[in-house]
Scaffold this motif. Structure first.
Motif, PDB file in Angstrom:
ATOM      1  N   VAL A   1      41.494  33.540  27.739  1.00  8.02           N
ATOM      2  CA  VAL A   1      41.292  34.916  28.189  1.00  8.02           C
ATOM      3  C   VAL A   1      42.255  35.279  29.317  1.00  8.02           C
ATOM      4  O   VAL A   1      42.798  34.416  30.012  1.00  8.02           O
ATOM      5  N   TRP A   2      42.446  36.566  29.474  1.00 12.22           N
ATOM      6  CA  TRP A   2      43.171  37.154  30.600  1.00 12.22           C
ATOM      7  C   TRP A   2      42.132  37.810  31.492  1.00 12.22           C
ATOM      8  O   TRP A   2      41.241  38.498  30.996  1.00 12.22           O
ATOM      9  N   LEU A   3      42.230  37.581  32.795  1.00  6.68           N
ATOM     10  CA  LEU A   3      41.273  38.156  33.731  1.00  6.68           C
ATOM     11  C   LEU A   3      41.884  39.415  34.342  1.00  6.68           C
ATOM     12  O   LEU A   3      42.904  39.332  35.035  1.00  6.68           O
ATOM     13  N   ALA A   4      41.279  40.548  34.055  1.00  6.03           N
ATOM     14  CA  ALA A   4      41.792  41.823  34.570  1.00  6.03           C
ATOM     15  C   ALA A   4      40.790  42.369  35.578  1.00  6.03           C
ATOM     16  O   ALA A   4      39.775  42.958  35.213  1.00  6.03           O
ATOM     17  N   LEU A   5      41.093  42.152  36.837  1.00  4.68           N
ATOM     18  CA  LEU A   5      40.155  42.498  37.912  1.00  4.68           C
ATOM     19  C   LEU A   5      40.636  43.739  38.650  1.00  4.68           C
ATOM     20  O   LEU A   5      41.686  43.710  39.303  1.00  4.68           O
TER      21      LEU A   5
ATOM     22  N   ALA B   1      45.993  36.416  35.308  1.00  2.87           N
ATOM     23  CA  ALA B   1      45.085  37.425  35.864  1.00  2.87           C
ATOM     24  C   ALA B   1      45.875  38.561  36.477  1.00  2.87           C
ATOM     25  O   ALA B   1      47.072  38.418  36.782  1.00  2.87           O
ATOM     26  N   GLU B   2      45.202  39.662  36.633  1.00  2.00           N
ATOM     27  CA  GLU B   2      45.791  40.781  37.374  1.00  2.00           C
ATOM     28  C   GLU B   2      44.773  41.301  38.365  1.00  2.00           C
ATOM     29  O   GLU B   2      43.556  41.233  38.138  1.00  2.00           O
ATOM     30  N   LEU B   3      45.297  41.795  39.475  1.00  2.00           N
ATOM     31  CA  LEU B   3      44.473  42.284  40.574  1.00  2.00           C
ATOM     32  C   LEU B   3      44.988  43.681  40.883  1.00  2.00           C
ATOM     33  O   LEU B   3      46.109  43.831  41.380  1.00  2.00           O
ATOM     34  N   THR B   4      44.202  44.684  40.557  1.00  2.00           N
ATOM     35  CA  THR B   4      44.704  46.052  40.665  1.00  2.00           C
ATOM     36  C   THR B   4      43.737  46.922  41.458  1.00  2.00           C
ATOM     37  O   THR B   4      42.627  46.508  41.785  1.00  2.00           O
ATOM     38  N   GLY B   5      44.168  48.130  41.742  1.00  2.18           N
ATOM     39  CA  GLY B   5      43.268  49.140  42.259  1.00  2.18           C
ATOM     40  C   GLY B   5      43.295  49.367  43.751  1.00  2.18           C
ATOM     41  O   GLY B   5      42.585  50.236  44.243  1.00  2.18           O
TER      42      GLY B   5
END
Lengths: 286, 296
Positions: free
Chosen positions: B209-213, B255-259
């Motif tokens: 999985v890819w973690l999209a946070l 993973a990505e950390l956005t927002g």
């Protein structure tokens, strides 16, 4: 007073202000912490009584040194001198910082370090041998306590570097179980923030001696309830978690001294100063 | 050269790194205001105040060396052109076996990541977000934060959890496609209420999985910043416990950390983002090197 040890109740306290700030590494401004706490203490005490908190009977403060002091030797000498004076007078010394380095000055006033366990509430381990070129950095505060021979109990820790953990608790120690132990001398125990939540205090209580010095770095608290610190860390304790832990630790033990450090009014909206004032009064009447 | 994430020492390139940090200053349509393009630099700067031994994961992910790549250069002339570099980076690092941590940028980043993951031909997405991103079009655009989860779901399996706001259209789409995981209310630990488990968060997803946070999943008390005003988000401890359980049940490719949307007016939001970046890297490190001494 709720929770104070029977042996320690009834003593009057004395407040020592140490607006020392020389090594703040993130947000500066803790030199203004004592002033904010003193103001809030008086304001809170004269307006509303809080159930469960005793009234401090003497609001006299001494300033250990001027805010412009940034030489660690001077700070330690002056804080030690005022702390000793209070001890000689039979008063409970309560130190208000300033950065965490000020703890070293207060501890220097105790001539029998092995008999006084330092109980640290903090987000950071503060066990570095030196940081940014000095052993008197606030990131080294508890390493200096160990150097003096104080048994150490660390609570709520959630930030560290591998070297300091390895040097104090042994190579390979990692904290993932929530609890770290060192036989000593001096002995040390570290309960991480998760460890405190999941395991409770039981496993560290027997490492806490009959006489204790409590040092509270306000960043042990969650930034949601105590935003006014210079090095905020997420996932901190709530006010009640901290009070519960303090009451449990103080029960049946003698509080030899205490400090509340690292208030940074520049990041505060007033609530951290109020909280720090409540903690200071709580300790002062323990 | 831009400073690296977490450490003072950047590896010379990605080839020797087990993990790569990729700043993605994507900023086209973020609410409440532009500024997400500044977030990667703010997070990297804040990361230098983070002590890198993760006590709870039990390791220091910088021990084996990290590489922080230069920020992606983004061209917004078309949607495809804008998203292409993101997908290319995700695909390249995943094919090389490197863990990639993308530092956004707005939540739209997921629409780009999904393109690269789809080309790999494996993997699903664990999406954690405060607003269910399953609208179809917003402001005439198909790739914006409110649509990013839907765009990803058109390419690969996705499950979105932790949200506490959703447009009716988004909720209907997510329910119809069975990609709606537990909401924030169901994930929040509180007395007398058993929180939803990580199994529900990864249900139906493949092993990789890819973690999209998206940081908006956090409660305003944990992440006080403009635009994150809606009550009832996850506590920091709820989120980190969830991340731990996701890593325990799935192999996380990256993973990505956005927002994060500067200027936030305070050091805390970027620091929280940097801390979460450390936690994600530490969990990935533990997953890839179980029991190993990570020192170089």
């Amino acid at each position: 007073m709720n929770g104070g040890g029977a042996e320690s109740s009834g003593r009057t306290c004395g407040f020592v202000a140490s607006p020392y700030e020389a090594t703040a590494s993130f947000v500066a401004g803790c030199a203004f912490g004592p002033e904010a706490i003193a103001t809030e203490l008086e304001r809170a005490a004269h307006t509303d009584l809080r159930p469960g908190f005793a009234q401090v009977d003497d609001w006299t403060w001494v300033e250990a040194h001027h805010r412009s002091v940034v030489v660690p030797d001077t700070m330690r000498r002056d804080v030690e001198s005022w702390t000793r004076a209070l001890l000689v007078a039979g008063r409970l010394p309560i130190l208000v910082g300033g950065e965490h380095t000020v703890t070293a000055g207060a501890l220097a006033a105790f001539d029998d370090p092995s008999s006084i366990t330092v109980v640290q509430f903090d987000a950071h381990a503060d066990l570095r041998q030196a940081y940014e070129g000095t052993p008197w950095n606030h990131a080294c505060a508890m390493r200096r306590a160990l150097d003096r021979g104080h048994p150490l109990v660390q609570l709520g820790i959630r930030s560290a570097v591998r070297e300091e953990i390895g040097e104090v608790y042994g190579v390979g120690a990692d904290g993932s179980s929530g609890l770290l132990l060192r036989c000593g001398p001096p002995p040390a125990r570290l309960l991480t923030r998760s460890g405190l939540r999941d395991r409770g205090l039981d496993e560290v209580l027997d490492g806490i001696g009959a006489r204790i010095y409590v040092t509270i770095d306000l960043d042990v608290l969650d930034p949601g309830c105590a935003p006014g610190v210079g090095t905020p860390e997420p996932d901190g304790l709530s006010f009640w978690e901290l009070l519960d832990a303090l009451e449990r630790i103080l029960g049946g033990r003698t509080l030899a001294g205490a400090d509340v450090v690292e208030l940074c009014p520049a990041r505060d909206d007033g609530r951290t100063a109020r909280l720090a004032a409540r903690l200071t009064a709580f300790l002062g009447t323990a | 050269m831009a400073p690296p994430f977490l450490t003072a020492e950047n590896l010379p390139d990605a080839t020797r790194a087990w993990a790569v940090v990729v700043p993605v200053p994507f900023d086209r349509c973020a609410a409440p205001a532009p500024g997400a393009r500044l977030a990667p630099a703010e997070i990297v700067a804040a990361s230098h105040q983070v002590e890198t031994h993760d006590l709870e994961a039990g390791c220091d992910p910088t021990d084996r060396g990290l590489f922080t790549a230069p920020p992606l250069e983004l061209d917004y002339s078309t949607e495809d052109v804008a998203l292409a570099p993101i997908g290319d980076a995700v695909e390249a690092h995943a094919r090389a076996g490197r863990f990639a941590l993308l530092l956004g940028g707005e939540a739209t980043v997921l629409a780009g990541s999904a393109r690269g993951l789809a080309r790999l031909g494996r993997g699903g997405v664990v999406r954690l977000e405060g607003v269910l991103g399953c609208e179809d079009v917003r402001h005439g655009l198909r790739a914006v934060p409110r649509t990013a989860t839907r765009r990803a779901s058109e390419l690969l399996p996705v499950r979105s959890s932790g949200w506490r706001l959703a447009a009716e259209e988004a909720r209907a789409f997510a329910t119809g496609k069975d990609l709606a995981g537990p909401t924030a209310r169901r994930l929040a630990a509180r007395p007398g209420v058993a929180p939803a488990t990580a199994d529900e968060v990864v249900a139906g997803l493949p092993q990789d999985v890819w973690l999209a946070l998206d940081l908006g999943v956090l409660d305003p008390s944990a992440l006080p910043m403009p635009g994150n005003l809606e009550p009832g988000g996850l506590a920091y401890a709820d989120l980190t416990a969830l991340l731990t359980n996701v890593f325990a049940s799935r192999r996380v490719l990256g993973a990505e950390l956005t927002g994060l949307c500067p200027p936030t007016g305070d050091v805390l939001p970027a620091f929280v983002a940097a801390r979460l970046g450390l936690r994600i890297l530490a969990l990935a490190h533990r997953q890839r090197f179980p029991g190993g001494d990570g020192r170089r």
